[in-house]
Design a protein around this motif. Sequence first.
Motif, PDB file in Angstrom:
ATOM      1  N   LEU A 146       0.579  -1.780   1.879  1.00  0.00           N
ATOM      2  CA  LEU A 146       1.266  -1.741   3.170  1.00  0.00           C
ATOM      3  C   LEU A 146       0.340  -1.263   4.286  1.00  0.00           C
ATOM      4  O   LEU A 146      -0.548  -0.440   4.059  1.00  0.00           O
ATOM      5  N   PRO A 147       0.570  -1.742   5.509  1.00  0.00           N
ATOM      6  CA  PRO A 147      -0.149  -1.166   6.652  1.00  0.00           C
ATOM      7  C   PRO A 147       0.241   0.293   6.855  1.00  0.00           C
ATOM      8  O   PRO A 147       1.337   0.718   6.464  1.00  0.00           O
ATOM      9  N   ALA A 148      -0.627   1.049   7.463  1.00  0.00           N
ATOM     10  CA  ALA A 148      -0.333   2.448   7.752  1.00  0.00           C
ATOM     11  C   ALA A 148       0.919   2.553   8.611  1.00  0.00           C
ATOM     12  O   ALA A 148       1.114   1.793   9.559  1.00  0.00           O
ATOM     13  N   GLY A 149       1.786   3.477   8.244  1.00  0.00           N
ATOM     14  CA  GLY A 149       2.980   3.728   9.024  1.00  0.00           C
ATOM     15  C   GLY A 149       4.209   2.963   8.601  1.00  0.00           C
ATOM     16  O   GLY A 149       5.316   3.229   9.092  1.00  0.00           O
ATOM     17  N   LEU A 150       4.075   1.999   7.684  1.00  0.00           N
ATOM     18  CA  LEU A 150       5.238   1.207   7.275  1.00  0.00           C
ATOM     19  C   LEU A 150       6.030   1.850   6.150  1.00  0.00           C
ATOM     20  O   LEU A 150       7.190   1.498   5.931  1.00  0.00           O
ATOM     21  N   ALA A 151       5.423   2.792   5.432  1.00  0.00           N
ATOM     22  CA  ALA A 151       6.081   3.350   4.251  1.00  0.00           C
ATOM     23  C   ALA A 151       7.481   3.903   4.534  1.00  0.00           C
ATOM     24  O   ALA A 151       8.402   3.672   3.747  1.00  0.00           O
TER      25      ALA A 151
END
Length: 389
Positions: free
Chosen positions: A306-311
Amino acid sequence: MHQSATDPRPRVLHVTQPVEGGVARVVADLTRAQLADGLRVTVACPDGELGGILRRSGADVRHWPATRAPGPSLTGEVRRLRRLVADVRPDLVHAHSAKAGLAGRIAVRGRIPTVFQPHAWSFAAVGGPAAALATRWERFGTRWAHRTVCVSEAERRTGLRAGIDARWAVVPNGIDTRRFRPAAGAAARASLGPGVDPHAPLVVCVGRLCRQKGQDVLLAAWPSVLRRVPGARLVLVGDGPGRDRLRAPAPVRFAGAVADPAPWYQAADLVVLPSRWEGMALAPLEAMACGRPVVTTDVDGARESLPAGLAPHCLVPPEDPAALADAVAALLLDPPLRDSLGHRARRHVLAAHDVRHTAGAVAEVYRALLGTGTAGPAASTEYRESIHS
């Protein structure tokens, strides 16, 4: 090494038992990339769609009958694979998944440079005595693998926690970003025929119907989603041994196996994969390449994909229908957030998970083992190797 006196190009033998699903797609993509880069490639696999795809790509495909799970047939499978190796005379053997990894390492026993790629650990798929047996085998079998290639750092750490003392390489999964690309959702839905409502919020789950992929958890969560998003529709794309055991509340559609899942990703408002275990699943990468947001479980490889911040928006605990329903409903009710996440997801996959990056990193692994400069192009992404002798 067994290079021909008249053809100096290395010959790679891929061995795989799965001939459908994610493992088969990885083998097909790697084979195409390696053929394009001038390697001689042979693939040993059971009968199935994969063999036809590989032959059309120009690979030498050898029939290797093998069951999916270990059992009494293993002795014959190893014997046939040993004869096949003697006939092909590869410079390097690349064994994919638990069954081919088991048979391949026993057949070759380190006499030829050997790469083992688990595509999720065998002991994660079972419990009790079977899990203990699988773990003991992986600890023992690592002596016959010159590299163990994990598709995520989390998968490597799982192996380490299990006591597997391997020579590691981490090569994240990649997908064909030219095949999986954004398209207008309305046009994609129209291409799927009249059975897809052009206006209803659409959730799509792509994966083999089996316990690993967790479709039963999604079906348990679905009534809660419908209470908050009336009119939402769920489509399960894929087939497998779990089909008859799944009980679906209306309105849920089983689309079955499809030759190309891309239109389903493109048609979706949201893609969900509620797996119980993975190494790094392909479906979320394919969905993100199509510009679609995903909700997936926090299993090996998920955070790294995942891209950073999507979690916070996209990751939920495995086997938790309530948390899954909350995440799915929240995104269905927030179209601007979905659009933003989808755009960020596409950019991330282009940068980090293009299959060409993966093929280059695998070529670096091969070069290190063969000691030549002819195992493919220089890697276009970072190649990380950790040796534990």
